[in-house]
Scaffold this motif. Structure first.
Motif, PDB file in Angstrom:
ATOM      1  N   MET A 153       0.787  -1.173  -0.049  1.00 34.93           N
ATOM      2  CA  MET A 153      -0.128   0.002  -0.049  1.00 34.93           C
ATOM      3  C   MET A 153       0.838   1.254   0.057  1.00 34.93           C
ATOM      4  O   MET A 153       0.442   2.422  -0.589  1.00 34.93           O
ATOM      5  N   LEU A 154       1.874   1.407   0.647  1.00 36.62           N
ATOM      6  CA  LEU A 154       2.710   2.260   0.829  1.00 36.62           C
ATOM      7  C   LEU A 154       3.602   2.771  -0.642  1.00 36.62           C
ATOM      8  O   LEU A 154       3.572   3.766  -1.096  1.00 36.62           O
TER       9      LEU A 154
ATOM     10  N   ALA B  71       7.750 -10.741  -4.824  1.00 37.99           N
ATOM     11  CA  ALA B  71       8.060 -11.358  -3.331  1.00 37.99           C
ATOM     12  C   ALA B  71       6.992 -11.845  -2.603  1.00 37.99           C
ATOM     13  O   ALA B  71       7.176 -12.484  -1.532  1.00 37.99           O
ATOM     14  N   GLY B  72       5.707 -11.891  -3.256  1.00 40.43           N
ATOM     15  CA  GLY B  72       4.470 -12.411  -2.656  1.00 40.43           C
ATOM     16  C   GLY B  72       3.808 -11.445  -1.527  1.00 40.43           C
ATOM     17  O   GLY B  72       2.973 -12.070  -0.780  1.00 40.43           O
ATOM     18  N   ALA B  73       3.814 -10.379  -1.743  1.00 40.88           N
ATOM     19  CA  ALA B  73       2.977  -9.535  -1.057  1.00 40.88           C
ATOM     20  C   ALA B  73       1.461  -9.879  -1.345  1.00 40.88           C
ATOM     21  O   ALA B  73       0.986 -10.212  -2.395  1.00 40.88           O
ATOM     22  N   ARG B  74       0.565  -9.902  -0.077  1.00 41.03           N
ATOM     23  CA  ARG B  74      -0.883  -9.876  -0.379  1.00 41.03           C
ATOM     24  C   ARG B  74      -1.496  -8.866  -0.964  1.00 41.03           C
ATOM     25  O   ARG B  74      -1.650  -8.075  -0.162  1.00 41.03           O
ATOM     26  N   VAL B  75      -2.157  -8.895  -2.063  1.00 40.94           N
ATOM     27  CA  VAL B  75      -2.728  -7.779  -2.827  1.00 40.94           C
ATOM     28  C   VAL B  75      -3.841  -7.601  -2.536  1.00 40.94           C
ATOM     29  O   VAL B  75      -4.298  -6.432  -2.670  1.00 40.94           O
ATOM     30  N   ASN B  76      -4.547  -8.540  -1.717  1.00 42.17           N
ATOM     31  CA  ASN B  76      -6.078  -8.265  -1.023  1.00 42.17           C
ATOM     32  C   ASN B  76      -5.946  -7.796   0.435  1.00 42.17           C
ATOM     33  O   ASN B  76      -6.991  -7.659   1.045  1.00 42.17           O
ATOM     34  N   ALA B  77      -4.708  -7.626   1.065  1.00 44.40           N
ATOM     35  CA  ALA B  77      -4.619  -7.123   2.346  1.00 44.40           C
ATOM     36  C   ALA B  77      -5.249  -5.642   2.509  1.00 44.40           C
ATOM     37  O   ALA B  77      -4.951  -4.837   1.508  1.00 44.40           O
ATOM     38  N   VAL B  78      -5.838  -5.419   3.604  1.00 50.88           N
ATOM     39  CA  VAL B  78      -6.405  -4.223   3.881  1.00 50.88           C
ATOM     40  C   VAL B  78      -5.974  -3.509   5.217  1.00 50.88           C
ATOM     41  O   VAL B  78      -5.393  -4.170   5.940  1.00 50.88           O
ATOM     42  N   ASP B  79      -6.142  -2.199   5.374  1.00 48.55           N
ATOM     43  CA  ASP B  79      -5.656  -1.549   6.437  1.00 48.55           C
ATOM     44  C   ASP B  79      -6.814  -1.466   7.477  1.00 48.55           C
ATOM     45  O   ASP B  79      -7.911  -2.294   7.393  1.00 48.55           O
ATOM     46  N   GLN B  80      -6.672  -0.732   8.667  1.00 44.36           N
ATOM     47  CA  GLN B  80      -7.882  -0.671   9.527  1.00 44.36           C
ATOM     48  C   GLN B  80      -9.308  -0.178   8.926  1.00 44.36           C
ATOM     49  O   GLN B  80     -10.217  -0.262   9.672  1.00 44.36           O
ATOM     50  N   ASP B  81      -9.095   0.741   7.721  1.00 45.58           N
ATOM     51  CA  ASP B  81     -10.419   1.230   7.365  1.00 45.58           C
ATOM     52  C   ASP B  81     -10.828   0.118   6.313  1.00 45.58           C
ATOM     53  O   ASP B  81     -12.002   0.745   5.534  1.00 45.58           O
ATOM     54  N   GLY B  82     -10.282  -0.595   6.014  1.00 41.38           N
ATOM     55  CA  GLY B  82     -10.716  -1.857   4.681  1.00 41.38           C
ATOM     56  C   GLY B  82     -10.517  -1.031   3.610  1.00 41.38           C
ATOM     57  O   GLY B  82     -10.820  -1.828   2.654  1.00 41.38           O
ATOM     58  N   VAL B  83      -9.258  -0.675   3.304  1.00 46.10           N
ATOM     59  CA  VAL B  83      -8.712  -0.030   2.309  1.00 46.10           C
ATOM     60  C   VAL B  83      -7.581  -0.816   1.869  1.00 46.10           C
ATOM     61  O   VAL B  83      -6.632  -0.835   2.873  1.00 46.10           O
ATOM     62  N   GLY B  84      -7.358  -1.288   0.687  1.00 45.75           N
ATOM     63  CA  GLY B  84      -6.389  -2.044   0.247  1.00 45.75           C
ATOM     64  C   GLY B  84      -5.585  -1.120  -0.934  1.00 45.75           C
ATOM     65  O   GLY B  84      -5.873  -0.325  -1.516  1.00 45.75           O
ATOM     66  N   ALA B  85      -4.475  -2.195  -1.341  1.00 41.68           N
ATOM     67  CA  ALA B  85      -3.918  -1.455  -2.626  1.00 41.68           C
ATOM     68  C   ALA B  85      -4.387  -0.983  -3.838  1.00 41.68           C
ATOM     69  O   ALA B  85      -4.113   0.114  -4.344  1.00 41.68           O
ATOM     70  N   LEU B  86      -5.431  -1.930  -4.256  1.00 45.90           N
ATOM     71  CA  LEU B  86      -6.163  -1.646  -5.522  1.00 45.90           C
ATOM     72  C   LEU B  86      -6.948  -0.464  -5.298  1.00 45.90           C
ATOM     73  O   LEU B  86      -7.235   0.336  -6.429  1.00 45.90           O
ATOM     74  N   TRP B  87      -7.334  -0.174  -4.046  1.00 50.52           N
ATOM     75  CA  TRP B  87      -8.654   0.989  -3.940  1.00 50.52           C
ATOM     76  C   TRP B  87      -7.390   2.545  -4.246  1.00 50.52           C
ATOM     77  O   TRP B  87      -7.885   3.398  -4.913  1.00 50.52           O
TER      78      TRP B  87
END
Length: 432
Positions: free
Chosen positions: A51-52, A68-84
């Protein structure tokens, strides 16, 4: 707000992830590669290095983290992830990399918005076309679909792409807005045209029973309003929530072409405004509704708005220059309120009677004398002097324009005296 979070993330990150976060922030691809073991180590507020990297628009770091295997569907505490985040930035390459890695375009964040919603508003149409497969009428917390998001931004190509993918042109949000109403509000003729061609209901009403044409007029979207009128089916003389007809709006907006079109299609050139249905509840007036506005013809509204060309077009179409509202407002007073020389000149040409007063005995010169400084004010005083306006005409309270100007701001007072030097010489006394 997100930038603040990023700084906090760098400060609060675990020691093992700090090197990776710093490498991303500095654009250090070698540093990123050397720290990829921390690809899924959470930073502050649940944010991930991926996300950063997206936030810093670092494509190289994004691709390296994905490899390297980063989880593309991980989200932060607001439910926002990299794709958003990538969709908000509209970077097609970054979005494509995340989608290739399995990022879910239909996963909702806390407010119900999915990446498809954001890409519909911000991303290139090629991205929208790629993402618009399967269910496309996803609803956010306000009941808005991706098509509504695209329409609200006037993105005609995205609107067309979503329509081709099966998006409903007749969906209605919780607030009562359809995609067409969102497009009308945006002012995009192309988006409105695309929705109408796809079967959008042009008769659908929004909040407060507002029609598409009324919304276009209320927002000053003249080209959209012209399209709707030319398409047909618009009630030209219906009043909106403020009691205005379409011709009133066009007159105040000064669109001469639209004025002529409305009149040619049957709008009443002498149609009067009606009562407003808006209740003003604000601190400024302590919740008290404003006083009722007397019915007005389009010509008065054009004059009040300083729209000289609109005034001339209305008069040429048969508008009566001697119309007087219930409170006594006339064309000259309306033009004086605009503090626009061209409007006053047009009013004087059509109604050369500067002595006309309203219900309180005020003439156009009274109005000008009590005005704030304006670019046209000195020339307007001169125009009134040439027309024979009387600086000694007393209103119902006994105040003359000369007396009002004497207590006005210096710029106004000097401009008045330049046009009416007899007032300074003591020759202007209240009329009896």
């Amino acid at each position: 707000m997100r930038k603040v979070w990023l700084l906090a993330a760098l400060v609060a990150a675990p020691v093992q992830a700090q090197e990776l976060a710093d490498a991303i922030r500095l654009g250090d691809e070698r540093g990123v590669a050397a720290s990829l073991a921390q690809a899924n180590r959470p930073l502050a507020y649940g944010e991930t290095p991926l996300m950063l990297a997206v936030s810093h628009q670092d494509r190289g770091a994004v691709r390296a983290l994905i490899r390297a295997g980063a989880r593309v569907n991980a989200v932060d505490q607001d439910g926002v992830g990299a794709l958003w985040l990538a969709c908000e930035m509209g970077d097609a390459g970054m979005i494509g990399a995340l989608l290739d890695a399995g990022a879910d375009p239909r996963r909702a964040r806390s407010d119900g918005a999915t990446p498809l919603h954001l890409c519909a508003r911000f991303a290139p149409v090629s991205v929208v076309e790629r993402m618009a497969h399967g269910e496309v009428d996803l609803r956010d917390a306000r009941g808005q679909t991706p098509l509504m998001w695209a329409a609200s931004s006037g993105r005609a190509e995205a609107v067309s792409a979503l329509l081709r993918a099966g998006a409903s042109a007749r969906a209605v949000s919780q607030g009562g807005f359809t995609p067409l109403l969102f497009a009308v509000k945006s002012g995009s003729v192309a988006a409105v045209s695309a929705l109408l061609a796809a079967g959008a209901d042009a008769t659908a009403r929004g909040p407060e029973n507002t029609s598409a044409a009324q919304l276009a007029a209320y927002q000053g979207r003249w080209d959209v309003l012209r399209l709707l009128i030319e398409r047909g089916g618009v009630d030209l003389n219906e009043r909106d929530r403020e009691g205005w007809q379409l011709l009133h709006r066009a007159a105040a907006g000064g669109d001469v072409g639209l004025i002529r079109l409305l009149i040619a299609r049957g709008a009443a050139v002498e149609g009067l405004s009606g009562p407003s249905h808006i209740t003003w509840v604000t601190e400024a007036n302590f919740g008290v509704a404003p006083p009722p506005v007397p019915p007005k013809a389009p010509l008065l509204m054009a004059a009040e708005a300083g729209q000289a060309d609109a005034m001339k077009a209305l008069i040429a179409a048969g508008a009566k220059a001697d119309f007087v509202a219930q409170d006594g407002e006339n064309l000259l007073i309306a033009a004086a309120r605009s503090r626009t020389l061209t409007a006053l000149d047009a009013a004087l040409a059509a109604l050369p009677k500067p002595e006309l007063v309203d219900a309180k005995g005020n003439s156009a010169l009274h109005v000008l004398a009590g005005s704030r400084p304006a670019a046209d004010l000195a020339a307007m005083f001169m125009a009134m002097a040439r027309a024979g306006a009387r600086p000694d005409l007393a209103n119902a309270r006994g105040a003359t324009p000369a007396k009002i100007a004497a207590g006005a701001q210096t710029e106004v007072r000097n401009a008045f005296l330049a046009a009416f030097p007899q007032a300074q010489a003591g020759q202007a006394s209240p009329a009896t």
